[in-house]
Design a protein around this motif. Structure first.
Motif, PDB file in Angstrom:
ATOM      1  N   LEU A 239       0.816  -1.237   0.481  1.00 36.68           N
ATOM      2  CA  LEU A 239       0.159  -0.050   0.312  1.00 36.68           C
ATOM      3  C   LEU A 239       0.945   1.040  -0.168  1.00 36.68           C
ATOM      4  CD1 LEU A 239      -2.711  -1.301   2.655  1.00 36.68           C
ATOM      5  CD2 LEU A 239      -2.796  -1.057   0.213  1.00 36.68           C
ATOM      6  N   GLU A 240       2.239   1.098  -0.137  1.00 38.72           N
ATOM      7  CA  GLU A 240       3.297   2.294  -0.864  1.00 38.72           C
ATOM      8  C   GLU A 240       2.324   3.221  -1.119  1.00 38.72           C
ATOM      9  OE1 GLU A 240       8.139   2.887  -0.921  1.00 38.72           O
ATOM     10  OE2 GLU A 240       7.179   1.010  -1.306  1.00 38.72           O
ATOM     11  N   ASP A 241       1.938   3.282  -2.038  1.00 40.60           N
ATOM     12  CA  ASP A 241       1.515   4.086  -2.777  1.00 40.60           C
ATOM     13  C   ASP A 241       0.645   4.891  -2.313  1.00 40.60           C
ATOM     14  OD1 ASP A 241       3.424   3.537  -5.056  1.00 40.60           O
ATOM     15  OD2 ASP A 241       1.925   2.591  -6.339  1.00 40.60           O
ATOM     16  N   ASP A 242      -0.304   4.477  -1.982  1.00 43.01           N
ATOM     17  CA  ASP A 242      -1.537   4.944  -1.439  1.00 43.01           C
ATOM     18  C   ASP A 242      -0.666   5.402   0.454  1.00 43.01           C
ATOM     19  OD1 ASP A 242      -3.663   4.614  -3.220  1.00 43.01           O
ATOM     20  OD2 ASP A 242      -3.803   2.634  -1.722  1.00 43.01           O
ATOM     21  N   THR A 243       0.142   4.994   1.203  1.00 44.89           N
ATOM     22  CA  THR A 243      -0.044   5.553   2.355  1.00 44.89           C
ATOM     23  C   THR A 243       1.053   6.793   1.340  1.00 44.89           C
ATOM     24  OG1 THR A 243       2.036   4.237   2.390  1.00 44.89           O
ATOM     25  CG2 THR A 243       0.035   3.573   3.693  1.00 44.89           C
ATOM     26  N   ALA A 244       1.722   6.885   0.524  1.00 43.32           N
ATOM     27  CA  ALA A 244       2.751   8.279   0.231  1.00 43.32           C
ATOM     28  C   ALA A 244       1.911   9.721  -0.136  1.00 43.32           C
ATOM     29  CB  ALA A 244       3.887   7.809  -0.569  1.00 43.32           C
ATOM     30  N   ARG A 245       0.373   9.094  -0.785  1.00 45.67           N
ATOM     31  CA  ARG A 245      -0.406  10.264  -0.971  1.00 45.67           C
ATOM     32  C   ARG A 245      -0.637  10.586   0.083  1.00 45.67           C
ATOM     33  NH1 ARG A 245      -4.591   8.757  -3.916  1.00 45.67           N
ATOM     34  NH2 ARG A 245      -4.537   7.160  -3.317  1.00 45.67           N
ATOM     35  N   LEU A 246      -1.463   9.570   0.967  1.00 43.96           N
ATOM     36  CA  LEU A 246      -2.107   9.976   2.131  1.00 43.96           C
ATOM     37  C   LEU A 246      -1.299  11.353   3.100  1.00 43.96           C
ATOM     38  CD1 LEU A 246      -4.836  10.318   3.628  1.00 43.96           C
ATOM     39  CD2 LEU A 246      -3.810   8.086   4.822  1.00 43.96           C
TER      40      LEU A 246
END
Length: 294
Positions: A239-246
């Motif tokens: 989920l790295e992409d989503d946590t980075a965007r968050l």
């Protein structure tokens, strides 16, 4: 994105499934094992593999199909999850009609049927008709903690994969990633409507399952805070992409406030286990904490 590495242990089962996916995969399988063994997440990994349009290792996690599955938005994947409720014959008949609809995006359709033992006898007999002669493009993934509650006629038409308990005998909260990931993705987009859609898939869960899912959301928020401060030790690289965007969109102070709110919501669930109310509270509270003025 989904991968076989997300399932703890069960090396022989994973190797067997990957070998079958590289040749001729059975059209009906039954995943069994105790609660927390990873059946639900494994079902999503299998569905992603069947529908993946990438090359090399599947699921590739990069193709449009894999991304749609990660966002709970693939038109050729049907997920039947009524939580602890019994599954009536009308649902089996509806499912039987849906699988005869030609795939929209690719060459296959997949169905994940959670708690298959909750189908009553009439519903199982209705499902049996399509399992006996399924369309060539249709694949069924049945999940059950109590396979003895499934008719032998159904079990005999499924290839069975038995998952072992998690080694430390603690519930594997990553089993609830299919519920939590779409919510986190919508939260990172500040998309309140999709957040609400994501919470609707949680409403049929038991109190214990919902609380486990809330614990998973807290762990993902922890990853986002770690990302914001460039710290190591993140738990969910998938989920790295989503946590980075968050982390880029929402301040760490607000993420920590949301973390605390989810803990409060989990405690409220002990008193009021009405999942619809708790899910609505999760959506409204998360959006307010993250995006509305304080």
């Amino acid at each position: 994105m989904y991968s076989f590495d997300m399932i703890p242990g069960n090396k022989a089962v994973k190797n067997s499934l990957q070998a079958a996916l590289s040749s001729r995969f059975p059209q009906s399988i039954l995943l069994t094992g105790p609660t927390g063994s990873g059946k639900r997440i494994l079902a999503h990994v299998i569905a992603a593999s069947l529908l993946c349009t990438g090359t090399g290792i599947i699921p590739c996690g990069e193709c449009q199909s894999c991304r749609k599955i990660a966002n709970n938005a693939h038109p050729d994947l049907d997920i039947i999850d009524q939580g602890e409720d019994d599954l009536p014959v009308s649902l089996a008949r509806e499912l039987r009609q849906k699988v005869y609809i030609l795939p929209n995006d690719g060459s296959r359709r997949a169905v994940i049927l959670c708690h298959a033992h909750k189908l009553n006898a009439a519903a199982q007999n209705a499902l049996l008709k399509v399992l006996e002669e399924p369309p060539s493009y249709a694949f069924f993934i049945l999940i059950s903690e109590q396979p003895g509650g499934i008719l032998e006629t159904i079990r005999s038409r499924c290839t069975r994969y038995q998952l072992a308990p998690v080694p430390d005998k603690q519930q594997n909260i990553t089993e609830f990633l299919p519920l939590a990931a779409p919510f986190i993705h919508a939260l990172a987009d500040a998309n309140e409507y999709q957040m609400l859609v994501a919470t609707m898939t949680m409403e049929k869960q038991s109190k214990a399952a919902f609380q486990s899912m809330l614990g998973l959301l807290q762990a993902i928020l922890r990853d986002a805070v770690f990302c914001a401060h460039a710290l190591d030790g993140r738990m969910f690289p998938m989920l790295e992409d989503d946590t980075a965007r968050l982390a880029a969109r929402v301040s760490s102070s607000r993420l920590l406030k949301l973390y605390d709110f989810i803990g409060i919501l989990s405690r409220r669930t002990e008193i009021n286990a009405a999942m619809a109310i708790q899910c609505a509270g999760l959506c409204a509270g998360a959006y307010q904490i993250c995006f509305l003025s304080e």
